[in-house]
Design a protein around this motif. Structure first.
Motif, PDB file in Angstrom:
ATOM      1  N   SER A  61      36.663  27.846  35.982  1.00  0.00           N
ATOM      2  CA  SER A  61      35.817  27.014  36.835  1.00  0.00           C
ATOM      3  C   SER A  61      36.473  25.700  37.250  1.00  0.00           C
ATOM      4  CB  SER A  61      34.492  26.715  36.118  1.00  0.00           C
ATOM      5  OG  SER A  61      34.763  25.999  34.929  1.00  0.00           O
ATOM      6  N   ARG A  62      37.703  25.456  36.812  1.00  0.00           N
ATOM      7  CA  ARG A  62      38.349  24.190  37.168  1.00  0.00           C
ATOM      8  C   ARG A  62      38.704  24.166  38.648  1.00  0.00           C
ATOM      9  NH1 ARG A  62      43.307  24.119  33.317  1.00  0.00           N
ATOM     10  NH2 ARG A  62      43.288  26.287  33.998  1.00  0.00           N
ATOM     11  N   ARG A  95      39.491  31.866  41.899  1.00  0.00           N
ATOM     12  CA  ARG A  95      40.250  30.842  41.183  1.00  0.00           C
ATOM     13  C   ARG A  95      40.463  29.697  42.149  1.00  0.00           C
ATOM     14  NH1 ARG A  95      42.009  27.209  38.583  1.00  0.00           N
ATOM     15  NH2 ARG A  95      43.986  27.097  37.487  1.00  0.00           N
ATOM     16  N   LYS A  96      40.099  28.471  41.751  1.00  0.00           N
ATOM     17  CA  LYS A  96      40.162  27.297  42.629  1.00  0.00           C
ATOM     18  C   LYS A  96      39.432  27.619  43.930  1.00  0.00           C
ATOM     19  CE  LYS A  96      44.338  25.219  40.745  1.00  0.00           C
ATOM     20  NZ  LYS A  96      45.652  24.652  41.060  1.00  0.00           N
ATOM     21  N   VAL A 126      41.978  35.319  50.288  1.00  0.00           N
ATOM     22  CA  VAL A 126      41.942  34.222  51.261  1.00  0.00           C
ATOM     23  C   VAL A 126      41.686  32.915  50.528  1.00  0.00           C
ATOM     24  CG1 VAL A 126      41.154  35.593  53.231  1.00  0.00           C
ATOM     25  CG2 VAL A 126      39.485  34.592  51.683  1.00  0.00           C
ATOM     26  N   GLY A 127      42.137  31.821  51.127  1.00  0.00           N
ATOM     27  CA  GLY A 127      41.858  30.485  50.608  1.00  0.00           C
ATOM     28  C   GLY A 127      42.822  30.051  49.534  1.00  0.00           C
ATOM     29  N   GLY A 128      42.925  28.740  49.355  1.00  0.00           N
ATOM     30  CA  GLY A 128      43.752  28.175  48.300  1.00  0.00           C
ATOM     31  C   GLY A 128      45.234  28.356  48.552  1.00  0.00           C
ATOM     32  N   GLY A 129      46.022  28.114  47.510  1.00  0.00           N
ATOM     33  CA  GLY A 129      47.464  28.285  47.577  1.00  0.00           C
ATOM     34  C   GLY A 129      47.877  29.548  46.841  1.00  0.00           C
ATOM     35  N   ALA A 184      47.006  34.049  43.144  1.00  0.00           N
ATOM     36  CA  ALA A 184      47.451  34.939  42.072  1.00  0.00           C
ATOM     37  C   ALA A 184      46.407  34.985  40.959  1.00  0.00           C
ATOM     38  CB  ALA A 184      48.793  34.476  41.522  1.00  0.00           C
ATOM     39  N   GLY A 185      45.841  33.838  40.608  1.00  0.00           N
ATOM     40  CA  GLY A 185      44.789  33.798  39.588  1.00  0.00           C
ATOM     41  C   GLY A 185      43.546  34.552  40.023  1.00  0.00           C
TER      42      GLY A 185
END
Length: 165
Positions: free
Chosen positions: A143-144, A47-48, A103-106, A111-112
């Protein structure tokens, strides 16, 4: 004989005098559970910019993310609710233990990603849960992603302030 004709392929076979071929759905083998030697199913969720590696096995409903309990890693109740959604939709609350590394993102993206990984791992462990998870949209990768900044712009779309003089 005319009652057997349900598609153009059936009509062609009746005219040609041959037996109609089996459709793809009739010949497809049923899905088999995919589990490792320890009785776990593994899946990757995204996710993201976040990527989660998720292992699911039968248990008491304990969720561990990066070595911490779910409530310690995802402190906000909304994020904890996101992680519980696949189990609620599939109707298997407190029946599976989850071990995830992300790992990665916020935190929201993580969570997503874990939710996506749990959903995919659940349907690999128990293929009969696939229908409910797919209908809820949990098996589809969102995919956003953040739009890239373009040259000549202040941000992705924002222009610099215009000055007439």
């Amino acid at each position: 004989m005319a009652d057997d004709i349900k598609s153009l392929d059936d009509l062609k076979s009746v005219v040609a005098g041959t037996k109609p071929a089996a459709t793809a759905t009739e010949t497809a083998a049923p899905r088999t559970p995919q589990r490792d030697a320890l009785g776990r199913s593994y899946a990757t969720g995204k996710r993201k910019d976040a990527v989660a590696r998720v292992w699911v096995k039968p248990g008491s409903g304990k969720v561990t993310v990066n070595g911490k309990d779910m409530s310690a890693y995802f402190a906000r109740p909304v994020l904890q609710m996101i992680l519980r959604q696949p189990f609620q939709v599939a109707g298997v609350e407190n029946q599976f233990d989850v071990m995830a590394t992300v790992v990665g993102g916020g935190l929201s993206g993580q969570a997503g990603a874990v939710k996506h990984g749990i959903s995919r791992a659940l349907q690999l462990y128990e293929p009969s849960l696939r229908g409910a998870l797919k209908a809820a949209g949990f098996l589809t990768r969102d995919s956003r992603v953040v739009e890239r900044k373009k040259y000549g712009k202040a941000k992705a779309r924002r222009s610099f302030q215009f000055s007439k003089r």
